[in-house]
Design a protein around this motif. Structure first.
Motif, PDB file in Angstrom:
ATOM      1  N   PHE A  22       0.867  -1.172   0.000  1.00  0.00           N
ATOM      2  CA  PHE A  22       0.000   0.000   0.000  1.00  0.00           C
ATOM      3  C   PHE A  22       0.901   1.218   0.000  1.00  0.00           C
ATOM      4  O   PHE A  22       1.875   1.258   0.742  1.00  0.00           O
ATOM      5  CB  PHE A  22      -0.846   0.080   1.279  1.00  0.00           C
ATOM      6  N   PHE A  23       0.572   2.214  -0.801  1.00  0.00           N
ATOM      7  CA  PHE A  23       1.280   3.491  -0.688  1.00  0.00           C
ATOM      8  C   PHE A  23       0.321   4.475  -0.046  1.00  0.00           C
ATOM      9  O   PHE A  23      -0.752   4.746  -0.581  1.00  0.00           O
ATOM     10  CB  PHE A  23       1.742   4.053  -2.034  1.00  0.00           C
ATOM     11  N   VAL A  24       0.701   4.948   1.117  1.00  0.00           N
ATOM     12  CA  VAL A  24      -0.085   5.959   1.830  1.00  0.00           C
ATOM     13  C   VAL A  24       0.857   7.119   2.107  1.00  0.00           C
ATOM     14  O   VAL A  24       1.891   6.944   2.743  1.00  0.00           O
ATOM     15  CB  VAL A  24      -0.664   5.403   3.152  1.00  0.00           C
ATOM     16  N   VAL A  65       7.341  -0.030  15.254  1.00  0.00           N
ATOM     17  CA  VAL A  65       7.794  -0.141  13.871  1.00  0.00           C
ATOM     18  C   VAL A  65       7.494   1.177  13.173  1.00  0.00           C
ATOM     19  O   VAL A  65       6.387   1.697  13.280  1.00  0.00           O
ATOM     20  CB  VAL A  65       7.080  -1.289  13.121  1.00  0.00           C
ATOM     21  N   SER A  66       8.463   1.718  12.463  1.00  0.00           N
ATOM     22  CA  SER A  66       8.244   2.942  11.706  1.00  0.00           C
ATOM     23  C   SER A  66       7.169   2.696  10.655  1.00  0.00           C
ATOM     24  O   SER A  66       7.195   1.685   9.950  1.00  0.00           O
ATOM     25  CB  SER A  66       9.546   3.377  11.031  1.00  0.00           C
ATOM     26  N   ALA A  67       6.235   3.634  10.545  1.00  0.00           N
ATOM     27  CA  ALA A  67       5.153   3.504   9.567  1.00  0.00           C
ATOM     28  C   ALA A  67       5.691   3.365   8.148  1.00  0.00           C
ATOM     29  O   ALA A  67       5.064   2.736   7.298  1.00  0.00           O
ATOM     30  CB  ALA A  67       4.215   4.696   9.670  1.00  0.00           C
ATOM     31  N   SER A  68       6.868   3.922   7.875  1.00  0.00           N
ATOM     32  CA  SER A  68       7.429   3.831   6.529  1.00  0.00           C
ATOM     33  C   SER A  68       7.834   2.402   6.166  1.00  0.00           C
ATOM     34  O   SER A  68       8.021   2.092   4.990  1.00  0.00           O
ATOM     35  CB  SER A  68       8.631   4.767   6.380  1.00  0.00           C
ATOM     36  N   PHE A  69       7.948   1.517   7.147  1.00  0.00           N
ATOM     37  CA  PHE A  69       8.286   0.119   6.890  1.00  0.00           C
ATOM     38  C   PHE A  69       7.052  -0.768   6.794  1.00  0.00           C
ATOM     39  O   PHE A  69       7.166  -1.962   6.583  1.00  0.00           O
ATOM     40  CB  PHE A  69       9.219  -0.424   7.968  1.00  0.00           C
ATOM     41  N   LEU A  70       5.870  -0.198   6.965  1.00  0.00           N
ATOM     42  CA  LEU A  70       4.644  -0.999   6.967  1.00  0.00           C
ATOM     43  C   LEU A  70       3.903  -0.930   5.638  1.00  0.00           C
ATOM     44  O   LEU A  70       2.687  -1.043   5.583  1.00  0.00           O
ATOM     45  CB  LEU A  70       3.740  -0.551   8.120  1.00  0.00           C
ATOM     46  N   TYR A  71       4.645  -0.771   4.552  1.00  0.00           N
ATOM     47  CA  TYR A  71       4.032  -0.666   3.226  1.00  0.00           C
ATOM     48  C   TYR A  71       3.324  -1.944   2.802  1.00  0.00           C
ATOM     49  O   TYR A  71       2.487  -1.938   1.908  1.00  0.00           O
ATOM     50  CB  TYR A  71       5.065  -0.265   2.169  1.00  0.00           C
ATOM     51  N   THR A  72       3.622  -3.061   3.452  1.00  0.00           N
ATOM     52  CA  THR A  72       2.927  -4.316   3.148  1.00  0.00           C
ATOM     53  C   THR A  72       1.705  -4.495   4.029  1.00  0.00           C
ATOM     54  O   THR A  72       1.001  -5.490   3.897  1.00  0.00           O
ATOM     55  CB  THR A  72       3.866  -5.519   3.347  1.00  0.00           C
ATOM     56  N   GLY A  73       1.450  -3.547   4.923  1.00  0.00           N
ATOM     57  CA  GLY A  73       0.350  -3.655   5.870  1.00  0.00           C
ATOM     58  C   GLY A  73       0.772  -4.458   7.087  1.00  0.00           C
ATOM     59  O   GLY A  73       1.893  -4.962   7.164  1.00  0.00           O
ATOM     60  N   THR A  74      -0.116  -4.555   8.046  1.00  0.00           N
ATOM     61  CA  THR A  74       0.175  -5.321   9.257  1.00  0.00           C
ATOM     62  C   THR A  74      -0.670  -6.585   9.291  1.00  0.00           C
ATOM     63  O   THR A  74      -1.762  -6.639   8.698  1.00  0.00           O
ATOM     64  CB  THR A  74      -0.126  -4.495  10.530  1.00  0.00           C
TER      65      THR A  74
END
Length: 113
Positions: A22-24, A65-74
């Motif tokens: 996801f790109f947010v 976890v930095s939000a910038s590393f959660l591009y795959t979602g949680t």
């Protein structure tokens, strides 16, 4: 490369759909945008015939976890949408999957079955 053979995946083990990231925009993170995007993706998958959906989220539960590393979602996001953990990919990454049913479509709009 003597001795190197690529073993084909079993057809049954391949998902029909994959949601990989996801790109947010930074200004909108932590506001539920990824959940809305996932809802939309699952809606379109249902409209287009449904099938098995596979995703590769990070398990961020209990750690920062930095939000910038959660591009795959949680994992939590996907589990809240009916996905189940299938196998671990790394220390904090998982393969999750679920089956989405085909949606009834009338006049170009999805309708409840």
């Amino acid at each position: 490369m003597a001795g190197f053979r690529v073993r084909p995946l079993e057809t049954a083990s391949r998902p029909d759909w994959r949601i990989t990231c996801f790109f947010v925009d930074r200004a909108h993170r932590r506001k539920g945008v990824a959940a809305v995007a996932l809802d939309g993706a699952l809606h379109e998958i249902a409209r287009l015939g449904g099938g098995t959906v596979e995703c590769y989220p990070e398990d961020a539960e209990g750690r920062s976890v930095s939000a910038s590393f959660l591009y795959t979602g949680t994992v939590t996001l996907f589990e809240s949408h009916g996905f189940e953990r299938i196998r671990r990919l790394g220390k904090h990454h998982w393969v999750v999957a679920r089956t989405v049913s085909r949606a009834a479509v009338r006049d170009g709009r999805t309708v409840a079955s």
